[in-house]
Design a protein around this motif. Structure first.
Motif, PDB file in Angstrom:
ATOM      1  N   ASP A  97       0.820  -1.211   0.000  1.00 55.81           N
ATOM      2  CA  ASP A  97       0.000   0.000   0.000  1.00 55.81           C
ATOM      3  C   ASP A  97       0.855   1.262   0.000  1.00 55.81           C
ATOM      4  O   ASP A  97       0.554   2.232  -0.700  1.00 55.81           O
ATOM      5  CB  ASP A  97      -0.957   0.018   1.190  1.00 55.81           C
ATOM      6  N   GLU A  98       1.927   1.275   0.811  1.00 53.51           N
ATOM      7  CA  GLU A  98       2.798   2.449   0.878  1.00 53.51           C
ATOM      8  C   GLU A  98       3.525   2.679  -0.447  1.00 53.51           C
ATOM      9  O   GLU A  98       3.592   3.806  -0.944  1.00 53.51           O
ATOM     10  CB  GLU A  98       3.821   2.296   1.999  1.00 53.51           C
TER      11      GLU A  98
ATOM     12  N   ALA B 244       0.934   3.695  -3.228  1.00 55.57           N
ATOM     13  CA  ALA B 244       0.436   5.064  -3.046  1.00 55.57           C
ATOM     14  C   ALA B 244       1.466   6.085  -3.522  1.00 55.57           C
ATOM     15  O   ALA B 244       1.133   7.064  -4.203  1.00 55.57           O
ATOM     16  CB  ALA B 244       0.065   5.316  -1.589  1.00 55.57           C
TER      17      ALA B 244
ATOM     18  N   ARG C 173      -6.004   4.036 -10.765  1.00 53.52           N
ATOM     19  CA  ARG C 173      -5.591   3.394  -9.503  1.00 53.52           C
ATOM     20  C   ARG C 173      -6.418   2.146  -9.285  1.00 53.52           C
ATOM     21  O   ARG C 173      -7.604   2.112  -9.632  1.00 53.52           O
ATOM     22  CB  ARG C 173      -5.751   4.349  -8.336  1.00 53.52           C
TER      23      ARG C 173
ATOM     24  N   ASP D  97       1.554   8.138  -7.790  1.00 57.01           N
ATOM     25  CA  ASP D  97       1.301   9.578  -7.832  1.00 57.01           C
ATOM     26  C   ASP D  97       2.313  10.218  -8.790  1.00 57.01           C
ATOM     27  O   ASP D  97       3.502  10.336  -8.461  1.00 57.01           O
ATOM     28  CB  ASP D  97       1.437  10.180  -6.440  1.00 57.01           C
TER      29      ASP D  97
END
Length: 136
Positions: A20-21, A24, A67, A28
């Motif tokens: 997830d980190e 994310a 996403r 971007d």
């Protein structure tokens, strides 16, 4: 007959951060200048695309897939010539961390030296992504 246009190389790196980190951050486009030096030092949003004015290839546009929860970071890079290159990228769970896998595809007419240079650029970008995320 050797069809060099179909050659691919999968480059991966382990990052000591959760899927997830990593996803994310890497998904971007505003973060690209910090780790994807192959795209240049700045990105600007123009509509739904991101533009790098000063990439080593000239002005390029970058468009990510929407996403998603699958770790897919595929993106298209539109070159100054108008040619669009598809770049498959995945963020995969690797124990308590992640592995980022980038598939470098040899484009038709690309020399051995240029293909090696492309792969080295991606490997350096992945190493910077690891450094950025693990130093937080």
């Amino acid at each position: 007959m050797n069809d060099t246009g179909r050659q691919s190389r999968h480059l991966g790196i382990h990052i000591d951060r959760t899927v997830d980190e990593v996803y994310a951050y890497a998904s971007d486009p505003a973060n690209l200048p910090a780790w994807a030096h192959g795209l240049g030092g700045s990105m600007a949003q123009v509509g739904n695309r991101w533009v790098a004015e000063s990439s080593p290839m000239g002005r390029v546009e970058v468009a990510f897939v929407p996403r998603n929860e699958l770790g897919v970071l595929d993106h298209h890079v539109t070159l100054p010539s108008g040619e669009t290159v598809h770049n498959p990228v995945r963020v995969i769970a690797d124990g308590t961390g992640s592995e980022v896998v980038f598939t470098v595809r040899r484009q038709p007419g690309t020399s051995d030296a240029d293909f090696e240079r492309d792969a080295a650029t991606v490997a350096a970008d992945l190493a910077r992504l690891k450094e950025v995320l693990e130093s937080v």
